[in-house]
Design a protein around this motif. Structure first.
Motif, PDB file in Angstrom:
ATOM      1  N   ALA A 253      14.086   8.695   3.505  1.00 42.67           N
ATOM      2  CA  ALA A 253      15.084   9.582   4.100  1.00 42.67           C
ATOM      3  C   ALA A 253      16.357   9.612   3.255  1.00 42.67           C
ATOM      4  N   TYR A 254      16.923  10.812   3.106  1.00 41.24           N
ATOM      5  CA  TYR A 254      18.161  10.978   2.354  1.00 41.24           C
ATOM      6  C   TYR A 254      19.346  10.389   3.125  1.00 41.24           C
ATOM      7  N   PRO A 255      20.476  10.126   2.435  1.00 39.25           N
ATOM      8  CA  PRO A 255      21.698   9.771   3.155  1.00 39.25           C
ATOM      9  C   PRO A 255      22.009  10.818   4.224  1.00 39.25           C
ATOM     10  N   SER A 256      22.592  10.379   5.328  1.00 39.49           N
ATOM     11  CA  SER A 256      22.705  11.253   6.504  1.00 39.49           C
ATOM     12  C   SER A 256      23.570  12.484   6.276  1.00 39.49           C
ATOM     13  N   LYS A 257      24.433  12.466   5.255  1.00 38.82           N
ATOM     14  CA  LYS A 257      25.235  13.668   4.998  1.00 38.82           C
ATOM     15  C   LYS A 257      24.369  14.828   4.508  1.00 38.82           C
ATOM     16  N   GLN A 258      23.120  14.530   4.127  1.00 41.31           N
ATOM     17  CA  GLN A 258      22.195  15.577   3.704  1.00 41.31           C
ATOM     18  C   GLN A 258      21.254  16.013   4.824  1.00 41.31           C
ATOM     19  N   TRP A 259      21.361  15.409   6.014  1.00 42.47           N
ATOM     20  CA  TRP A 259      20.580  15.870   7.147  1.00 42.47           C
ATOM     21  C   TRP A 259      21.155  17.209   7.629  1.00 42.47           C
ATOM     22  N   VAL A 260      20.392  17.950   8.394  1.00 42.33           N
ATOM     23  CA  VAL A 260      20.858  19.263   8.855  1.00 42.33           C
ATOM     24  C   VAL A 260      21.066  19.236  10.362  1.00 42.33           C
ATOM     25  N   GLN A 270      18.091  17.195  12.117  1.00 44.54           N
ATOM     26  CA  GLN A 270      16.802  17.009  11.474  1.00 44.54           C
ATOM     27  C   GLN A 270      17.012  16.016  10.336  1.00 44.54           C
ATOM     28  N   ILE A 271      16.248  14.939  10.351  1.00 46.25           N
ATOM     29  CA  ILE A 271      16.302  13.986   9.246  1.00 46.25           C
ATOM     30  C   ILE A 271      15.583  14.599   8.049  1.00 46.25           C
ATOM     31  N   THR A 272      16.247  14.640   6.914  1.00 45.76           N
ATOM     32  CA  THR A 272      15.636  15.176   5.701  1.00 45.76           C
ATOM     33  C   THR A 272      15.357  14.039   4.718  1.00 45.76           C
ATOM     34  N   GLY A 273      14.366  14.247   3.886  1.00 41.72           N
ATOM     35  CA  GLY A 273      14.004  13.221   2.925  1.00 41.72           C
ATOM     36  C   GLY A 273      13.067  13.767   1.871  1.00 41.72           C
ATOM     37  N   SER A 274      12.692  12.917   0.954  1.00 39.87           N
ATOM     38  CA  SER A 274      11.796  13.313  -0.126  1.00 39.87           C
ATOM     39  C   SER A 274      10.461  13.778   0.431  1.00 39.87           C
ATOM     40  N   GLN A 275       9.904  14.832  -0.176  1.00 44.79           N
ATOM     41  CA  GLN A 275       8.587  15.296   0.244  1.00 44.79           C
ATOM     42  C   GLN A 275       7.473  14.397  -0.283  1.00 44.79           C
ATOM     43  N   TRP A 276       7.821  13.464  -1.168  1.00 42.57           N
ATOM     44  CA  TRP A 276       6.794  12.600  -1.759  1.00 42.57           C
ATOM     45  C   TRP A 276       6.552  11.413  -0.837  1.00 42.57           C
ATOM     46  N   LYS A 314      21.694  24.700  10.735  1.00 43.46           N
ATOM     47  CA  LYS A 314      22.612  25.283   9.756  1.00 43.46           C
ATOM     48  C   LYS A 314      22.593  24.486   8.463  1.00 43.46           C
ATOM     49  N   GLY A 315      23.024  25.160   7.399  1.00 45.45           N
ATOM     50  CA  GLY A 315      23.044  24.504   6.104  1.00 45.45           C
ATOM     51  C   GLY A 315      21.877  24.940   5.246  1.00 45.45           C
ATOM     52  N   TRP A 316      21.903  24.475   3.976  1.00 44.12           N
ATOM     53  CA  TRP A 316      20.844  24.809   3.024  1.00 44.12           C
ATOM     54  C   TRP A 316      19.862  23.662   2.947  1.00 44.12           C
ATOM     55  N   PHE A 317      18.584  23.962   3.035  1.00 46.75           N
ATOM     56  CA  PHE A 317      17.578  22.909   2.992  1.00 46.75           C
ATOM     57  C   PHE A 317      16.241  23.503   2.572  1.00 46.75           C
ATOM     58  N   CYS A 318      15.363  22.644   2.087  1.00 51.33           N
ATOM     59  CA  CYS A 318      13.978  23.008   1.801  1.00 51.33           C
ATOM     60  C   CYS A 318      13.117  22.489   2.951  1.00 51.33           C
ATOM     61  N   ILE A 319      12.225  23.324   3.461  1.00 50.13           N
ATOM     62  CA  ILE A 319      11.508  22.928   4.674  1.00 50.13           C
ATOM     63  C   ILE A 319      10.564  21.756   4.426  1.00 50.13           C
ATOM     64  N   ASP A 320      10.093  21.596   3.183  1.00 52.45           N
ATOM     65  CA  ASP A 320       9.205  20.458   2.923  1.00 52.45           C
ATOM     66  C   ASP A 320       9.955  19.132   2.990  1.00 52.45           C
ATOM     67  N   GLU A 321      11.295  19.177   2.973  1.00 48.53           N
ATOM     68  CA  GLU A 321      12.091  17.962   3.055  1.00 48.53           C
ATOM     69  C   GLU A 321      12.494  17.628   4.485  1.00 48.53           C
ATOM     70  N   MET A 322      12.144  18.488   5.447  1.00 51.20           N
ATOM     71  CA  MET A 322      12.532  18.227   6.825  1.00 51.20           C
ATOM     72  C   MET A 322      11.370  18.346   7.807  1.00 51.20           C
TER      73      MET A 322
END
Length: 459
Positions: A253-260, A270-276, A314-322
């Motif tokens: 999971a990415y640092p929380s400032k990158q969550w949406v 939504q917790i975002t993180g690496s797709q790998w 809201k915000g910019w994100f890639c769906i595979d990361e969330m």
């Protein structure tokens, strides 16, 4: 290549793929002693890793042998993984950290990151691994993948490949000797950032398909990779590491400032993180069932989670990361003040806010969204699971070449990312990755010069 044996993908059935399970060892000292097989070697390892570690709620400050050592965090996981061909950790391994890093930095405690908290914890020595790779038009470095798979026991793995240009990939598999080793799945819609969930689902569909039913009773891990990934541990080490907690799922999971954040509710995220990611069987099945079938020419329509779709955030994100995380584990609700912590079964506690990566990061990769000062940005992320330390070391050795920051642009013009690309690795560079806590590394240039890579990495 023609003279060596072909690796054998999954061919055993049911209980024949398994052995009686053993109970977990009691305590760090016993585990280390069992790994290296010698009391003196175990003493050396504990001296290098055990006495100078202070942890508080999963955050640790690491020192080794009384000297600055950014590698100390890597060393603990490294030893547990049985890397370095199970030889004892040497003082030189710990002391090779760049001296210009801070004396000690905080990283997530590796003993808490990857242990599948809340799920059965009986190690599975005969874990089945499914490699799920996404590519554009070819699978580069086929010879390295062949060398990696040749070291794997028959029936212990399967390899699936999704390509945007399936015809080109099929020709490449034929030329490289990987036909019959790698299963090329039918192509579905795929676009950088907009929709890489569809190819992920297509790969899962084939890895879980009915004709693989003989493996339903075999504990498995499903490993998502890109064509720019390469393994940096031998198969037997990788299988051992992932088998220690067979029902755990590894999300980074990415640092929380990158969550949406939800548009209508600032406390729903939504917790975002690496797709790998690396999924356990139960979570792979959950994700596959939660989302609709991928389509050949249209992007996926993502199923809502708690009544919310990606467009409701809201915000910019890639769906595979969330999408994968939320479909399996749900949303994060930060409605009770600061320093919220939510327990996610199979992952453990996820904390908000957090200025560090959480979960279990299995792939080494350096990506950044902006680069006003790349060097300062690298230093600011020294806490990132040893990621910055590895990059700094790769940049410092003379026999390797890491280009960056380089902009990776989607061939369809859909966007890009700033990422460091490995163009060449000599013996020093190979050893840096081999001795790290990670199982895979990215991003390798398709034409990267990697002399002696397999001989060192998979020994």
């Amino acid at each position: 290549r023609a003279s060596r044996p072909s690796p054998t993908p999954s061919g055993c059935a049911g209980s024949s793929c398994r052995a009686p399970r053993t109970q977990p060892r009691g305590g760090m000292a016993e585990l280390l002693s069992g790994l290296v097989g010698d009391d003196e070697e175990a003493r050396m390892i504990k001296e290098a890793n055990g006495e100078d570690v202070a942890c508080d709620r999963g955050r640790c400050t690491w020192r080794a042998l009384g000297r600055p050592a950014a590698l100390a965090s890597a060393a603990v996981v490294l030893v547990l993984a049985g890397a370095l061909s199970l030889r004892p950790l040497r003082a030189d391994d710990v002391r090779e950290a760049p001296r210009d890093l801070m004396d000690a930095f905080e990283v997530p405690d590796p003993s808490l990151q990857c242990d599948g908290q809340g799920r059965p914890d009986t190690p599975e020595p005969f874990m089945h691994l499914s490699f799920l790779m996404m590519a554009m038009n070819r699978m580069p470095h086929a010879d390295i993948w062949l060398d990696f798979l040749i070291g794997a026991p028959p029936g212990s793995w399967a390899f699936y490949l999704h390509c945007k240009n399936a015809t080109s990939c099929a020709e490449g598999l034929e030329e490289s000797g990987l036909r019959g080793v790698v299963t090329l799945v039918p192509s579905v819609y795929s676009a950088w950032c907009e929709d890489l969930v569809s190819p992920m689902l297509q790969l899962l569909k084939y890895a879980l398909r009915p004709q693989a039913k003989d493996f339903r009773d075999v504990r498995s891990k499903f490993i998502f990779l890109s064509a720019e990934h390469l393994p940096i541990k031998p198969f037997r080490v990788m299988r051992y590491v992932l088998g220690r907690h067979p029902d755990a799922t590894d999300f980074c999971a990415y640092p929380s400032k990158q969550w949406v954040t939800a548009r209508e509710d600032n406390t729903t995220l939504q917790i975002t993180g690496s797709q790998w990611i690396i999924l356990s069987r139960m979570d792979a099945e959950t994700l596959s069932k939660a989302l609709p079938e991928p389509r050949e020419s249209e992007n996926i329509s993502v199923s809502p989670v708690e009544g919310l779709r990606p467009s409701d955030f809201k915000g910019w994100f890639c769906i595979d990361e969330m999408v994968p995380f939320s479909q399996i584990f749900g949303l994060f609700h930060a409605d009770r003040g600061a320093n919220e912590s939510t327990f996610k079964l199979g992952i453990g506690n996820v904390t908000y806010p957090a200025d560090y990566e959480q979960g279990c990061c299995r792939s080494w990769v350096w990506v950044q969204a902006a680069m006003p000062s790349p060097e300062r940005y690298i230093e600011s992320r020294a806490w990132a699971s040893g990621t910055a330390d590895i990059l700094l070391r790769l940049l410092s050795v003379q026999d390797s070449s890491v280009r960056g920051p380089a902009t990776h642009v989607d061939p369809d013009g859909g966007g890009g990312e700033i990422v460091y690309v490995i163009e060449k690795l000599g013996p020093q560079g190979v050893r840096i990755l081999r001795n790290s806590p990670f199982l895979f590394a990215r991003k390798f240039d398709h034409n990267a010069s990697l002399p002696g890579y397999a001989a060192t990495m998979f020994s």
